[in-house]
Design an enzyme around this catalytic site. Structure first.
Site, PDB file in Angstrom:
ATOM      1  N   ASP A 129       2.264   3.569  -5.414  1.00 17.28           N
ATOM      2  CA  ASP A 129       1.068   3.847  -6.222  1.00 17.28           C
ATOM      3  C   ASP A 129      -0.038   2.792  -6.132  1.00 17.28           C
ATOM      4  O   ASP A 129      -0.597   2.380  -7.162  1.00 17.28           O
ATOM      5  CB  ASP A 129       1.463   4.029  -7.693  1.00 17.28           C
ATOM      6  N   ASP A 141       0.612   8.758  -7.359  1.00 16.04           N
ATOM      7  CA  ASP A 141       0.563   9.457  -8.639  1.00 16.04           C
ATOM      8  C   ASP A 141      -0.449  10.595  -8.506  1.00 16.04           C
ATOM      9  O   ASP A 141      -1.561  10.377  -8.019  1.00 16.04           O
ATOM     10  CB  ASP A 141       0.113   8.480  -9.734  1.00 16.04           C
ATOM     11  N   HIS A 156      -1.507  13.546 -10.960  1.00 19.86           N
ATOM     12  CA  HIS A 156      -1.398  14.282 -12.220  1.00 19.86           C
ATOM     13  C   HIS A 156      -2.369  15.455 -12.303  1.00 19.86           C
ATOM     14  O   HIS A 156      -3.494  15.388 -11.773  1.00 19.86           O
ATOM     15  CB  HIS A 156      -1.670  13.354 -13.406  1.00 19.86           C
ATOM     16  N   HIS A 174      -2.579  16.277 -18.380  1.00 20.83           N
ATOM     17  CA  HIS A 174      -1.144  16.049 -18.215  1.00 20.83           C
ATOM     18  C   HIS A 174      -0.504  15.633 -19.541  1.00 20.83           C
ATOM     19  O   HIS A 174      -1.120  14.970 -20.376  1.00 20.83           O
ATOM     20  CB  HIS A 174      -0.919  14.971 -17.156  1.00 20.83           C
ATOM     21  N   HIS A 226      -5.350   9.274 -15.883  1.00 22.63           N
ATOM     22  CA  HIS A 226      -5.410   8.494 -14.647  1.00 22.63           C
ATOM     23  C   HIS A 226      -4.843   9.296 -13.487  1.00 22.63           C
ATOM     24  O   HIS A 226      -4.044  10.206 -13.673  1.00 22.63           O
ATOM     25  CB  HIS A 226      -4.635   7.176 -14.789  1.00 22.63           C
ATOM     26  N   LYS A 282       3.821  12.432  -6.779  1.00 26.68           N
ATOM     27  CA  LYS A 282       4.698  12.591  -7.936  1.00 26.68           C
ATOM     28  C   LYS A 282       3.862  12.717  -9.201  1.00 26.68           C
ATOM     29  O   LYS A 282       2.688  12.349  -9.214  1.00 26.68           O
ATOM     30  CB  LYS A 282       5.659  11.408  -8.053  1.00 26.68           C
ATOM     31  N   CYS A 312       6.763   2.117 -12.438  1.00 24.57           N
ATOM     32  CA  CYS A 312       7.096   2.954 -11.276  1.00 24.57           C
ATOM     33  C   CYS A 312       7.918   2.212 -10.227  1.00 24.57           C
ATOM     34  O   CYS A 312       8.806   2.802  -9.604  1.00 24.57           O
ATOM     35  CB  CYS A 312       5.829   3.550 -10.681  1.00 24.57           C
TER      36      CYS A 312
END
Length: 224
Positions: free
Chosen positions: A16, A54, A56, A60, A89, A114, A159
């Site tokens: 990330d 990441d 999203h 989310h 984010h 993810k 993470c």
């Protein structure tokens, strides 16, 4: 410690390193930008590199703004357990979800996204936060014969932590390169990370513990 030579059974997992986690980002991690040159240099020692991203959906479930009267960094009980609420984010397709512009790893072989399921967060590169829904990474690594996973990126106490722990539980050897990570640093999070790493056998090393590769190591891959 004795320097570690990298082989074709090893992979670097870059977690990330995205705009929203760096300076002026929506969820800026203190000193997050500082990992970029270290990660770039480390990547030259690995033939095999995987990036996570990441990714999203808008609104989310992990976003504080999705919950009435809730604020970032509070926690709620989600159906899958405790969930920290974050500022919005890394929303799909936004500039904040892009990799840091100075991240330079053209030979990365896989980008794993993810956190794209609207109702569940995903810290780990291996499992969603329900601890049961797989991302498919473990199977990918096994099919390709990788044995040791070296982890860098953002954030050390979330993470990176969850990914390293799940790597060990999936049967891999996990090494977290600490100076190539930075932490969110919520109360107790860094201490809890170190304790869990010690309990599960996640090894903590520094970038200087990696043996620099010879140019010829990667000549066949066009990385010299």
């Amino acid at each position: 410690m004795e320097k570690m030579a990298i082989s074709d059974k090893d992979t670097l997992l870059v977690i990330d390193v995205q705009r929203d986690f760096c300076a002026a980002g929506a969820l800026a991690i203190p000193d997050g930008d500082a990992v970029v040159p270290i990660v770039n240099q480390l990547a030259q020692h690995f033939r095999h590199v995987i990036l996570t991203q990441d990714w999203h959906t808008p609104g989310h479930h992990s976003f504080a703004a999705s919950h009435v009267h809730r604020h970032p960094y509070e926690t709620i009980q989600a159906p899958y357990g405790e969930q920290t609420l974050w500022p919005d984010h890394c929303v799909q397709g936004t500039p904040g979800a892009d990799f840091h512009p100075d991240l330079d790893i053209p030979h990365a072989e896989l980008i794993l996204r993810k956190g794209f399921r609207p109702n569940i967060d995903s810290y780990s590169a291996f499992l969603e936060n329900d601890k049961t829904t797989p991302t498919g990474l473990a199977g990918y690594l096994r099919e390709r014969g990788f044995q040791r996973i070296f982890l860098v990126g953002l954030a050390y106490d979330y993470c990176v932590r969850f990914s390293a722990v799940d790597a060990v539980r999936a049967g891999f050897s996990a090494f977290v390169i600490e100076d190539a990570c930075r932490a969110v640093g919520l109360p107790g999070s860094v201490e809890a990370t170190g304790q869990e790493f010690a309990e599960l056998g996640v090894k903590r090393i520094q970038a200087t513990d990696i043996q620099p590769c010879l140019e010829s190591n990667f000549s066949s891959a066009g990385l010299s």
